[in-house]
Design a protein around this motif. Structure first.
Motif, mmCIF file in Angstrom:
data_model
loop_
_atom_site.group_PDB
_atom_site.id
_atom_site.type_symbol
_atom_site.label_atom_id
_atom_site.label_comp_id
_atom_site.label_asym_id
_atom_site.label_seq_id
_atom_site.Cartn_x
_atom_site.Cartn_y
_atom_site.Cartn_z
ATOM 1 N N VAL A 544 5.060 56.468 -20.677
ATOM 2 C CA VAL A 544 4.849 56.268 -21.834
ATOM 3 C C VAL A 544 6.559 56.267 -23.000
ATOM 4 C CG1 VAL A 544 3.143 56.164 -23.497
ATOM 5 C CG2 VAL A 544 2.563 57.108 -21.292
ATOM 6 N N TRP A 545 6.391 55.496 -23.529
ATOM 7 C CA TRP A 545 7.362 55.938 -24.915
ATOM 8 C C TRP A 545 6.471 56.028 -25.615
ATOM 9 C CZ3 TRP A 545 11.299 56.442 -26.744
ATOM 10 C CH2 TRP A 545 12.370 56.230 -26.906
ATOM 11 N N THR A 546 6.735 57.654 -26.200
ATOM 12 C CA THR A 546 6.299 58.812 -26.291
ATOM 13 C C THR A 546 5.958 58.641 -27.513
ATOM 14 O OG1 THR A 546 7.562 60.115 -24.793
ATOM 15 C CG2 THR A 546 6.003 61.117 -26.360
ATOM 16 N N SER A 547 7.520 57.554 -28.448
ATOM 17 C CA SER A 547 6.768 57.973 -29.839
ATOM 18 C C SER A 547 8.359 56.494 -30.239
ATOM 19 C CB SER A 547 7.611 58.962 -30.503
ATOM 20 O OG SER A 547 7.132 59.254 -31.954
ATOM 21 N N ASP A 548 8.062 56.266 -30.959
ATOM 22 C CA ASP A 548 9.119 55.190 -31.550
ATOM 23 C C ASP A 548 9.780 55.965 -32.960
ATOM 24 O OD1 ASP A 548 8.559 53.129 -30.989
ATOM 25 O OD2 ASP A 548 7.209 51.924 -33.073
ATOM 26 N N ASN A 549 9.463 56.993 -32.990
ATOM 27 C CA ASN A 549 10.621 58.513 -33.956
ATOM 28 C C ASN A 549 11.312 58.961 -32.940
ATOM 29 O OD1 ASN A 549 11.127 60.271 -35.378
ATOM 30 N ND2 ASN A 549 9.319 60.192 -36.396
ATOM 31 N N THR A 550 12.505 58.277 -32.970
ATOM 32 C CA THR A 550 13.826 59.084 -32.168
ATOM 33 C C THR A 550 14.477 60.019 -32.636
ATOM 34 O OG1 THR A 550 15.326 57.377 -33.126
ATOM 35 C CG2 THR A 550 13.714 56.589 -30.854
ATOM 36 N N ASP A 551 13.954 60.735 -33.657
ATOM 37 C CA ASP A 551 14.556 62.046 -34.268
ATOM 38 C C ASP A 551 14.608 62.814 -33.950
ATOM 39 O OD1 ASP A 551 15.732 63.158 -36.962
ATOM 40 O OD2 ASP A 551 13.953 64.104 -37.455
ATOM 41 N N ALA A 552 15.548 63.655 -33.471
ATOM 42 C CA ALA A 552 15.533 64.875 -32.565
ATOM 43 C C ALA A 552 14.731 66.212 -32.938
ATOM 44 C CB ALA A 552 17.095 65.148 -31.915
ATOM 45 N N ILE A 553 14.871 66.398 -34.482
ATOM 46 C CA ILE A 553 13.706 67.171 -34.583
ATOM 47 C C ILE A 553 12.660 66.495 -34.983
ATOM 48 C CG2 ILE A 553 13.057 68.949 -37.067
ATOM 49 C CD1 ILE A 553 16.172 69.080 -35.177
ATOM 50 N N SER A 554 11.453 65.362 -34.991
ATOM 51 C CA SER A 554 10.539 65.407 -35.157
ATOM 52 C C SER A 554 9.949 65.222 -33.286
ATOM 53 C CB SER A 554 10.304 63.676 -35.592
ATOM 54 O OG SER A 554 10.947 63.586 -36.954
ATOM 55 N N ARG A 555 10.836 64.640 -32.883
ATOM 56 C CA ARG A 555 10.857 65.050 -31.137
ATOM 57 C C ARG A 555 10.500 66.293 -30.716
ATOM 58 N NH1 ARG A 555 10.406 60.853 -27.011
ATOM 59 N NH2 ARG A 555 10.224 59.079 -28.073
ATOM 60 N N LEU A 556 10.602 67.517 -30.857
ATOM 61 C CA LEU A 556 10.441 68.642 -31.082
ATOM 62 C C LEU A 556 8.748 68.929 -30.860
ATOM 63 C CD1 LEU A 556 13.641 70.990 -32.313
ATOM 64 C CD2 LEU A 556 12.506 69.994 -29.851
ATOM 65 N N LYS A 557 8.379 68.617 -32.208
ATOM 66 C CA LYS A 557 6.699 68.323 -32.210
ATOM 67 C C LYS A 557 6.019 67.467 -31.630
ATOM 68 C CE LYS A 557 6.450 70.623 -36.454
ATOM 69 N NZ LYS A 557 6.188 70.426 -38.207
ATOM 70 N N ILE A 558 6.863 66.208 -31.652
ATOM 71 C CA ILE A 558 6.018 64.668 -30.743
ATOM 72 C C ILE A 558 5.471 65.787 -29.076
ATOM 73 C CG2 ILE A 558 5.421 62.151 -29.771
ATOM 74 C CD1 ILE A 558 7.457 61.631 -32.586
ATOM 75 N N GLN A 559 6.797 66.069 -28.932
ATOM 76 C CA GLN A 559 6.781 66.449 -27.142
ATOM 77 C C GLN A 559 6.683 67.294 -26.953
ATOM 78 O OE1 GLN A 559 11.219 64.406 -26.419
ATOM 79 N NE2 GLN A 559 11.255 65.998 -25.442
ATOM 80 N N TYR A 560 6.142 68.587 -27.866
ATOM 81 C CA TYR A 560 5.606 69.691 -27.287
ATOM 82 C C TYR A 560 4.226 69.036 -27.966
ATOM 83 C CZ TYR A 560 4.550 74.766 -27.760
ATOM 84 O OH TYR A 560 4.174 75.763 -27.338
ATOM 85 N N GLY A 561 3.570 68.761 -28.668
ATOM 86 C CA GLY A 561 1.981 68.252 -28.697
ATOM 87 C C GLY A 561 1.861 67.804 -27.552
ATOM 88 N N THR A 562 2.705 66.477 -27.173
ATOM 89 C CA THR A 562 2.306 65.783 -25.662
ATOM 90 C C THR A 562 2.753 66.669 -24.428
ATOM 91 O OG1 THR A 562 3.655 64.000 -27.485
ATOM 92 C CG2 THR A 562 3.050 63.650 -24.460
ATOM 93 N N SER A 563 2.787 67.269 -23.990
ATOM 94 C CA SER A 563 3.080 68.339 -23.066
ATOM 95 C C SER A 563 1.679 69.205 -23.211
ATOM 96 C CB SER A 563 4.100 69.041 -23.147
ATOM 97 O OG SER A 563 4.051 70.232 -23.665
ATOM 98 N N LEU A 564 0.534 69.399 -23.829
ATOM 99 C CA LEU A 564 -0.358 69.918 -23.794
ATOM 100 C C LEU A 564 -1.100 69.863 -22.759
ATOM 101 C CD1 LEU A 564 0.389 71.803 -26.522
ATOM 102 C CD2 LEU A 564 -1.682 71.281 -26.807
ATOM 103 N N VAL A 565 -0.931 68.173 -22.381
ATOM 104 C CA VAL A 565 -2.095 67.343 -21.829
ATOM 105 C C VAL A 565 -0.740 66.744 -20.463
ATOM 106 C CG1 VAL A 565 -4.143 66.653 -21.423
ATOM 107 C CG2 VAL A 565 -3.713 66.957 -23.702
ATOM 108 N N TYR A 566 0.089 65.699 -21.391
ATOM 109 C CA TYR A 566 0.619 64.977 -19.759
ATOM 110 C C TYR A 566 2.176 65.420 -20.065
ATOM 111 C CZ TYR A 566 -2.840 62.564 -22.920
ATOM 112 O OH TYR A 566 -4.064 62.560 -23.612
ATOM 113 N N PRO A 567 2.196 64.853 -18.141
ATOM 114 C CA PRO A 567 3.763 65.773 -18.183
ATOM 115 C C PRO A 567 4.933 65.262 -18.218
ATOM 116 C CG PRO A 567 3.033 63.773 -16.414
ATOM 117 C CD PRO A 567 1.429 64.750 -17.763
ATOM 118 N N ILE A 568 5.755 65.826 -18.276
ATOM 119 C CA ILE A 568 6.999 65.392 -18.225
ATOM 120 C C ILE A 568 7.699 63.873 -18.092
ATOM 121 C CG2 ILE A 568 9.450 66.423 -18.119
ATOM 122 C CD1 ILE A 568 7.872 68.325 -20.418
ATOM 123 N N SER A 569 7.150 63.836 -16.078
ATOM 124 C CA SER A 569 7.672 62.873 -15.667
ATOM 125 C C SER A 569 7.307 61.147 -16.428
ATOM 126 C CB SER A 569 7.377 62.868 -14.429
ATOM 127 O OG SER A 569 6.100 63.300 -14.829
#
Ligand code: DGJ
Length: 731
Positions: A544-569
């Motif tokens: 899945v395309w995780t977010s249209d927000n490609t800013d590295a600092i915003s992505r820290l939170k987005i990817q951290y939150g997403t990882s609660l349920v969804y695998p890195i792959s």
């Protein structure tokens, strides 16, 4: 069967780590006992207390005052005959009443896990992987049967639940609500965690104390949405990533959903989850049945990380399907942020050539290649190449890219229609609308009525024409608005409350057809970034395309939150240009790389404009990711420090044999005279000696020291938005 025992009316599901217990109460009511850490032998001592409570009605026909549906812990509560809390079902009968009184009828134990009709769901590949208990309840007056399903997975702290209503009566009934699961907790203090947000700020972790009253986490948008993910967790107070009880509830569904959390007068907490009952009305004719989506419930006694690892493993191995399930995913370059709608085949070839030179494996042509789409106001629904832009045609472009040694991917937004399109001219009635009322555009477009088979067939054929002609390895399936005027002209007035769910069934049907017909195509789901990042979509599309927000600092939170349920792959993550399109922030290429490399890696910028230094760094990133992607995409993921709580973020990836690991460490803002940061690692073998390199380190240290004493981190950081990567190799 070993994992499901039924004795004296008590149902006990258990594996090595968890137990789930309920029993047949007075009058055939199914009463909940327990969900949590394994109890080897339940021995009767714990039953719901008999106490007379004022203003609590007693069981129908009962002379007993000490037993009430309003206080007892239940497995699938109704309403109207005693329980005044949130119900799991509301069924309107032919006489207009909405009381159903479901009592125990029978049970069956099934090896493995049955399929859910027409719905995405987790699965097993061998019966030994799970056992399923089906408990049937009956509403005598209405002639209705309710099947409650419970699957317990072997070796996993997970129980899946769903329900099915069968009409064995004499007239049509209307389902106004049918939850997938309901779970009652006896009195205890709990906190609620959910993943909220918006476009470009998906899956923000929010946590609060569960107080009396009702809290509803839901979507009425026709999709699982950027705004509330179909996931909630209840936690013991102050539970952390590694400590405390966590109960996860993850709904395998991509449409309108709800999770209702209610703390009652006796401090008991109920969690009801399923399809959103708002606006839902499903006529169920005699002989018909209705199946809900599945809720995967997780229990962790060691905080959030353990819960996430259980979800990651199940979703990676037994939700995702097809040949890409356990395959390393290609590094891609996408032209969207490089060109937006303004490109031709020369420009695309130039970017693709650069991508190839960097070592990128897949080139994706994004929006704008079809109809006359020079902006987002036209052409959705006309899936025909635009020869003005692609002078030599799509096929020639794809072949040229493939001859160059890369795979070729293409963007579609199949569920949508633009007013300015040939499809709209031919079929204006195919867009969702209510006759006589104005239509509400979103991003200048409308939603196709996918509850209709003829609409879906048209889109399937249009896509087929392209997929049979052009060598396509990957599809990005986008969906860029939420639903309004949800009304289908082929259905009767009585059936309009079914449209939102029929849409989902229609979408799943088309996805099934396409993924079966084209098993060699890798599908990536997208909805304006992560607007439909849910387990339902993962069943068809492994990433899945995780977010249209490609800013590295915003992505820290987005990817951290997403990882609660969804695998890195499953998490698409790309390096984009700076200043960033969404935030205007400038971050180093190193930090952008370190964030994007913590997902399924790619690039999303104009690669023809790189300086020689940048090119060299890109090549290093690509080579690094290729070397380590098996570990990143399929290793065990451990969150170490949260961007929601700290100025530093850290996570790590550990190989299954514990012999190799990668640690990613980030610091958002620089501080003068900053305190020294110590990071304790996790998941290592205490006995192994690890060779630690990166961030100026070159050490040989034992696992127990790395996990207990830790490492000083970020000593070389200078300025904002810094990052470092450590590599650990057991010697
Ligand atoms: C939204 C997606 O998230 C973007 O990546 C891009 O594909 C655009 N849509 C194209 O319209």
């Amino acid at each position: 069967m070993k994992s499901i025992r039924v004795e004296n009316g008590v149902f006990h599901l258990s594996n090595q780590t968890i137990s789930y217990l309920f029993y047949i109460e007075e009058g055939g009511i199914l009463s909940h006992l327990y969900f949590g850490k394994k109890i080897a032998d339940y021995q009767e001592g714990f039953r719901f207390p008999r106490v007379d409570r004022s203003f609590a009605a007693n069981l129908p026909n009962s002379t007993e005052r000490v037993f009430s549906l309003d206080t007892v812990l239940q497995e699938f509560p109704g309403h109207g005959n005693g329980d005044f809390r949130e119900p799991a079902q509301i069924i309107r009968h032919p006489d207009g009443s909405t009381i159903s009184d479901f009592r125990y009828d029978s049970y069956e134990i099934i090896s493995g896990k049955p399929k859910l009709k027409d719905l995405p769901a987790t699965y097993v590949e061998a019966d030994a992987e799970a056992d399923t208990l089906k408990v049937t309840l009956k509403d005598e007056v209405g002639g209705l049967y309710l099947d409650l399903y419970y699957t317990i997975f072997a070796n996993q702290p997970l129980v899946s639940r769903w329900s099915e209503l069968r009409n064995g009566g004499e007239q049509t009934v209307h389902i106004q609500k049918l939850a997938s699961s309901s779970l009652d907790f006896p009195k205890r203090d709990l906190e609620l965690l959910h993943l909220c947000g918006s476009w470009s700020r998906e899956r923000t972790i929010e946590r609060e104390v569960v107080h009396h009253g009702i809290k509803k986490i839901d979507s009425k948008r026709g999709s699982s949405s950027h705004f509330e993910n179909p996931f909630v967790a209840l936690l013991s107070p102050h539970a952390t990533e590694t400590v405390g009880d966590v109960y996860g509830f993850s709904l395998v569904y991509s449409g309108n959903h709800e999770a209702i959390i209610q703390k009652d007068a006796y401090d008991q907490t109920r969690v009801v989850m399923g399809i959103n009952s708002f606006g839902f009305d499903w006529p169920l004719a005699v002989g018909e049945s209705f199946v809900t989506p599945e809720v995967v419930m997780a229990y962790s006694s060691q905080g959030l990380n353990q819960m996430s690892q259980a979800y990651h493993e199940l979703y990676r191995n037994r939700l995702v399907r097809g040949k890409f399930r356990n395959q390393e995913r290609p590094i891609l370059a996408n032209n969207w942020e490089a060109t937006f709608f303004d490109f031709d085949d020369e420009k695309i070839m130039a970017i693709a050539d650069e991508a190839k030179d960097l070592g990128v494996e897949l080139f994706v042509l994004d929006d704008g290649w079809f109809g006359h789409r020079d902006s987002d106001n036209s052409s959705l629904g006309d899936w025909v190449e635009d020869r003005r832009k692609l002078k030599h045609g799509l096929k020639t472009l794809a072949e040229a890219i493939k001859q160059n040694g890369m795979q070729f991917g293409l963007w579609f937004e199949p569920e949508m229609i633009s007013e300015d399109s040939e499809l709209f001219k031919a079929h204006p009635d195919w867009a969702f609308h209510v006759p006589g009322r104005p239509m509400s555009p979103g991003r200048g477009q409308f939603v196709l009525d996918f509850s209709r088979a003829d609409v879906r067939e048209n889109i399937f054929q249009q896509m087929k024409n392209i997929l049979d002609e052009v060598p396509i390895d990957y599809i990005k399936w986008d969906m860029n608005r939420n639903m309004t005027e949800v009304y289908s002209s082929l259905l009767t007035a009585e059936e309009q409350g079914t449209v939102a769910h029929r849409y989902m069934l229609g979408l799943y049907d088309l996805l099934e057809k396409l993924t079966q017909a084209y098993p060699d195509i890798l599908f990536e789901s997208c909805s304006g970034g992560g607007g439909r990042f849910d387990p339902g979509m993962l069943y068809y599309m492994p990433q899945v395309w995780t977010s249209d927000n490609t800013d590295a600092i915003s992505r820290l939170k987005i990817q951290y939150g997403t990882s609660l349920v969804y695998p890195i792959s499953s998490m698409g993550a790309h390096v984009a240009a700076v200043p960033n399109h969404q935030t205007g922030r400038i971050t180093s290429l190193q930090t952008r790389g370190a964030v994007a490399m913590s997902g399924v890696f790619g690039y999303e910028l104009d690669l023809t404009t790189l300086s020689p230094e940048e090119k060299a760094e890109f090549k290093e990133q690509v080579a690094f990711y290729k070397k380590h992607r098996q570990l990143i995409q399929y290793g065990e993921f451990l969150r170490l420090r949260s961007p929601f709580e700290k100025n530093q973020t850290a996570w790590m990836f550990i190989a299954p044999d514990r012999k190799e690991a990668l640690v990613f460490y980030y610091q958002t803002l620089a501080e003068a005279v900053a305190p020294f940061e110590v990071l304790q690692l996790g998941g290592l073998n205490t006995e192994y000696t690890y060779h630690v390199t990166g961030d100026g380190l070159d050490l040989a240290v034992k696992g127990d020291q790395l996990m207990n004493l830790g490492l000083y981190m970020g000593l070389n950081f200078n300025g904002d938005f810094q990052s470092s990567i450590l590599h650990l190799q057991a010697q």
